[in-house]
Structure formats: C-alpha cells, structure tokens
Design an enzyme around this catalytic site. Structure first.
Site, PDB file in Angstrom:
ATOM      1  CG  ASP A 325      -1.855   1.131   1.311  1.00 19.88           C
ATOM      2  OD1 ASP A 325      -2.726   1.201   0.430  1.00 19.88           O
ATOM      3  OD2 ASP A 325      -1.737   1.942   2.240  1.00 19.88           O
ATOM      4  CD  GLU A 354      -2.247   2.506  -3.488  1.00 24.08           C
ATOM      5  OE1 GLU A 354      -3.410   2.843  -3.769  1.00 24.08           O
ATOM      6  OE2 GLU A 354      -1.804   2.480  -2.314  1.00 24.08           O
TER       7      GLU A 354
END
Length: 621
Positions: A325, A354
């Site tokens: 993330d 990400e």
C-alpha cells in the site's frame, strides 16, 4: 519480624515481575534463513536496565532507546539449530528472569517459492464484504467496533472462512491468485473494516479469524494451484497500535510540532530535482490521516522491524506475494532496503507496489532497475508496479464513441507506446477498478458491451490482470456520491440470511435464488475468457504488436514463436470492416482462427466485419 517478612516477600515479587517481558517480536523464527541476523524486540517495564545473554548464541548488538521499556537484541543465527533457546536477563551478574525463544524448521523449498506473474489473474477481495463464513466472530471482545451490517461504513462480518468457503467459485471463474485487503488487527473505533490502520502486525484481526485461519487459507489455495497475496502496509500504522501508545523512540514515527500534519500527497517530490525540501518532507513525512501515524523508514530499528515482520508472514503463512500500500509515500531509500531484503530472501517472490501516479515515466521510476531511477542513483528493487495510466484510460475511452487524435481507443494505444520506459513490462499489474475507485460498471452504467471491451483489453494485453470482487457480476458503486461503502458492497449470497446468491448460477437451488440473467451474462463472459487465458502462453509471455486505431477500432497481437492471438476491439457505434492486408505483419501465414468469446471460426484471409461495440479474441490457427 513477622511484619517485615511479608514486605520483603512483596519486594522480591515486584523485582521479579517488574522486568518480565510482555512482548518479544518476532514471536519465533526459523533456522536456515538466508540472512544470518535477527533483531529481537523485547518489551517490558524498564526492561532495558538488565544485561542480556543467550547460551550458545552470539549477541552482535544491543540497542537501547530513550524509552526504558524496550531493548533490541541482535543475534547471529548462522547454524542456529531448530529448537528452543533461552534469553537470560541479568542484574549484577545474577539472572533475574529468562525468556524462551523458538527456532522452527522451514518448509522444504521455502526460499525458492514462486510469486505471482503474468500467467496469473488476481482477484481482489475486501474480506469484510465478501462472505461471512463464521458468524461467531462478527464482533469480538478484544476489539472495539462491533458488527453493524446496516452501516455502509461499518463492519459487516465477512471473514477468512468466507473466502475459504468460496474458493471453488473463484477457481471456476478462472482466478489464479487472491489479493485480500489487509487482514491484520485494526482496533480503530470506526472504519476498522478498512484495516489499513493496523494495531498489531503479528495478529490477524479476530473478526476475520486467527493466524491459523490465515495459514489455512494459503494451504487450501495451494491445493487448488492458487496463490495468496498479502496487502502489506509500510507507510503507516494505526493510532491504536500498542507501540504507538508507547513509542520505542520518538524517531519511530514522523513527528510534527503541531502533532498532526496531513501529507500533501505530492509524490513527484520524491524525484523532482527542483523540489523544495519542505514540500518533499510534507509528502513523505506527512500523515495520511489522524488515525494513521506515518512510519519513519529511515530509522533502522523501525526498518528492521517491518522487514522481519514481512518475512515472518511469508514464512509463517506460506505467501506468494505482497501488494504494498502507498509504496511511493515511504522514505524511498528505506523502502528500497526493505524490498531488497525480502527479494534477497526469496528471489522468485513478487511484490507489486501501489504507485498511484498518472504518468508512465513517474511510475516506471519505481520499478526495479529503472533507467529513469538510475538518473539520480535510485533503485527501488520493486519487481512490479500498478498501471494507473491504463486504468485512467479504460475508465474514459469506452464512453467516447467517436475517435479523434487523443480520444477513444487511441488512449489505449498511447498508453502502450510508453512501455519502453518500464524495465519489465510484463510484470505490471493491470486493473479497471479496485477498492479505492468507482466501480467500472457504475462508470459504464451496466453496459455489458463496454464491460466486455474493457475486460478484453485487461485480460489480453501485456502484464498481470486484476479483477475487483463483484465486477464479474456487474456490481455497481459510486464513491463520489455515496462514499467508500458504496464501492464495497456485500457480495450477494455471502451471508447466511441472504435471500439469493450470486455465487450460484442463474436460476435457483432448493433454498437460494442464483444470479440474475444480467449477472449471469457478466459472469459467463468473464469465466470464459479467464479460463481460456490459463492456457495461452502468448498472452502470458508473448510480445505485443499494436496498430494505430482507425475509426475507434483497436487491433493488436500477442505472440510467441508457437502461438499468436489477434485482439480486435470495436469501440465504434457502427459495424466496421477491417482491411486484412494492413495486419499482414501480425497475421503472418495464418488463415483462420477461433474467436474464443463466441466460439466462431474467423477467416482471417479476407476482410473481417466486427459488430459495433464488440471485441474479438481470435486464437490464430
């Protein structure tokens, strides 16, 4: 004398318990790891005042911080045998208390585990919203927020057992890997189903199940030749994390004079040679939210902690990959060390970061061995990034019925013209939507023809396709108008009291109504293409040959020496006839092919007429 003895006994009891370890992390380790260094975090009241020794083990470093409740013990684990060791905590040469620590046996071939790749199709699950397999854990005494399915932003009760219960559905659909949003404990009083504000990095949230349940999920998936990808969060923790409440050192997190400062989210400052230092700090050191303290990866103690934690989960749960993330918000030198340490331990593993940016060069900067990153001497060692520019294009172009210089299918073409920027173009994650974006079927108003065109592209171009749970049955959701809960709706049939189940085919069983006719149409297309994709090496590893779109019709080939696939996407509102002579380079000597969507045989020796708003995937023969 009688009055003194109880006081002496009480004093002795206090001295014996005062320094007892409350936590030791990692809680255990393995013998035979690639790295011969392990740093143990020991936590207990004023534990740093004690001396430490371990029989038969070399302590290479002891680090103490301004917080006396912590001590970090670094040991040499080369040739450490499987079994228990004893850590002795001493004062004035005498052992005050001892702590056992275990080294376990690794799985055979653990170091060579193979991660996800372009032969896979990744299915993204928001576990709280997918299926409730165990209603007894919907709420838990150790966590604050309780189950409330009526609240779009509350906990709905989905769990690990719910995923296990529906592995057959996913296997049948054609998915080969699962990326689940985080499952570690998140003890925030609200919005905890999101699970990105974690309160314990070594514990599955009890409302999802147990650590053993997570390990069982991986095991059951491996029996079906499926892979499990963990959503790992390096950038921030939750405000309720036990260490946030008693920081090992103030440098453990990024501190601000006012207590909280939100990130400016300008990730470009990571590589902008003209960036002001205050702006760069504002991005990397700013917090995502008041409940998400920003972790300081430049601190070696914190970096060691999250590195060992990540490796621990790979080894413990037998994982096949990470999705990281907010990768590009981390201290970039620190996160590169974290990534390299994991890939050194598991050279065939895979990690996708990400990197939510809207420019190919900026995204390519973050992929391993990037020539762009090399300009400023940076290598992230990150194998894969997410193709956000393709996502941007896909969510627009199928609503553009007429082509122009930069609209319609040219958006897809233009995206792939920048593939030269990436060091490893097949190791890019492709998607039309995820848990943070509006549903693709919301954007295209449940138009199945647009869904088919979009997913044809995602499933057949270079890279690793990812599908968001429920897209395959046409689920809707608009976060802009109704908030995050709307794009994270419950999957129909995942709860015991649901009246119908989209896990079942159209029609009904003895007790439940299955998919609707419209849901079945979405599902049937997805299943057909994904199951064909499993055996197409040209789509997995082949080269991409693309043609400039004319009349909003995009044609490309995926090919190897032994296999070729021709893909045609007609985004025009009228039927189109293709002059086949233009595609001689891709067609070579092929005379016919099978459209795997319709099962029709296509004569590719003469012009092809493709209906309006239609896609073809022609396996050339």
């Amino acid at each position: 004398m009688k009055s003194i003895l109880p006081m002496l006994f009480f004093g002795l009891l206090v001295s014996l318990t005062y320094g007892q370890i409350e936590k030791i992390e990692p809680p255990f380790w393995w013998s035979g790891m690639q790295s011969n260094e392990l740093q143990l975090l020991c936590y207990g009241k004023e534990i740093s005042k004690y001396e430490t020794e371990i029989d038969g083990i070399t302590i290479t470093d002891i680090t103490k911080t301004e917080n006396p409740n912590y001590v970090f013990i670094t040991i040499n684990t080369k040739d450490v045998p499987v079994g228990m060791i004893t850590i002795n905590f001493k004062e004035n040469g005498n052992t005050v208390f001892s702590q056992s620590y275990e080294f376990k046996t690794r799985r055979e071939g653990s170091a060579q585990r193979k991660g996800f790749d372009s032969s896979d199709v990744m299915y993204l699950i928001m576990p709280d919203r997918f299926a409730n397999g165990d209603t007894t854990n919907d709420s838990h005494k150790d966590t604050v927020e309780k189950e409330d399915r009526s609240n779009p932003g509350g906990r709905h009760g989905g769990d690990i057992q719910g995923v296990i219960d529906h592995l057959d559905y996913l296997k049948d659909l054609g998915a080969t890997a699962i990326w689940s949003t985080p499952l570690l404990e998140d003890n925030e009083p609200t919005y905890s189903y999101h699970t990105y504000a974690q309160s314990d990095l070594y514990k599955i949230d009890p409302r999802y199940g147990t650590n053993e349940d997570y390990k069982k999920l991986a095991s059951e998936m491996h029996k079906q030749d499926m892979k499990l990808i963990m959503d790992y969060v390096t950038n921030h923790w939750g405000s309720k994390h036990w260490m946030i409440k008693d920081l090992p050192t103030k440098e453990w997190i990024h501190q601000w004079p006012e207590g909280f400062r939100r990130s400016n989210y300008r990730m470009t400052t990571q590589f902008d040679i003209n960036a002001a230092a205050i702006d760069a700090k504002g991005c990397m050191d700013g917090w995502f939210d008041t409940t998400m303290p920003d972790m300081n990866q430049s601190n070696p103690l914190l970096l060691n902690y999250i590195t060992q934690n990540a490796i621990w989960w790979i080894e413990y749960a037998d994982l096949d990959g990470f999705r990281v993330d907010t990768y590009s918000y981390n201290d970039k030198e620190g996160i590169a060390k974290w990534t390299k340490a994991i890939m050194d331990e598991y050279p065939n593993f895979n990690i996708v970061g990400e990197v939510w940016m809207h420019d190919q060069a900026q995204m390519a900067y973050w992929q391993k061995d990037s020539k762009i990153g090399a300009i400023d001497g940076f290598n992230s060692y990150l194998p894969s990034v997410m193709d956000f520019t393709l996502h941007d294009a896909v969510t627009i172009m199928f609503n553009e019925e007429s082509s122009s210089w930069d609209k319609g299918m040219i958006r897809a073409y233009d995206n792939f013209t920048n593939d030269f920027l990436y060091p490893d173009i097949n190791n890019i994650l492709l998607f039309v939507g995820n848990h943070d974006t509006n549903r693709i079927n919301e954007i295209y108003q449940s138009d199945i023809n647009k869904y088919k065109m979009a997913m044809t592209l995602i499933f057949t171009t270079r890279g690793i396709p990812q599908i968001y749970y429920g897209d395959e049955i046409g689920m809707l959701g608009n976060r802009d108008k109704k908030g995050d809960g709307d794009i994270r709706r419950d999957f129909p049939g995942g709860w015991p009291d649901d009246k119908r189940s989209a896990f079942l085919a159209e029609g009904s069983s003895d007790t439940l109504i299955g998919r609707t006719k419209d849901e079945e149409a979405f599902h049937a297309f997805t299943k057909k293409v994904l199951n064909w994709r499993k055996s197409s090496n040209a789509v997995h590893n082949g080269k991409l040959l693309q043609y400039i779109p004319f009349n909003n019709v995009y044609v490309y080939f995926r090919y190897t020496e032994k296999e070729s696939v021709m893909v045609i996407i007609n985004n025009n509102s009228e039927n189109q006839e293709l002059d086949i002579t233009r595609f001689k380079e891709g067609l070579k000597n092929f005379k016919s092919g099978k459209d795997i969507i319709t099962d029709h045989t296509i004569d590719v020796s003469k012009n092809i007429v493709i209906p309006a708003r239609t896609s073809m995937i022609i396996s050339l023969q």
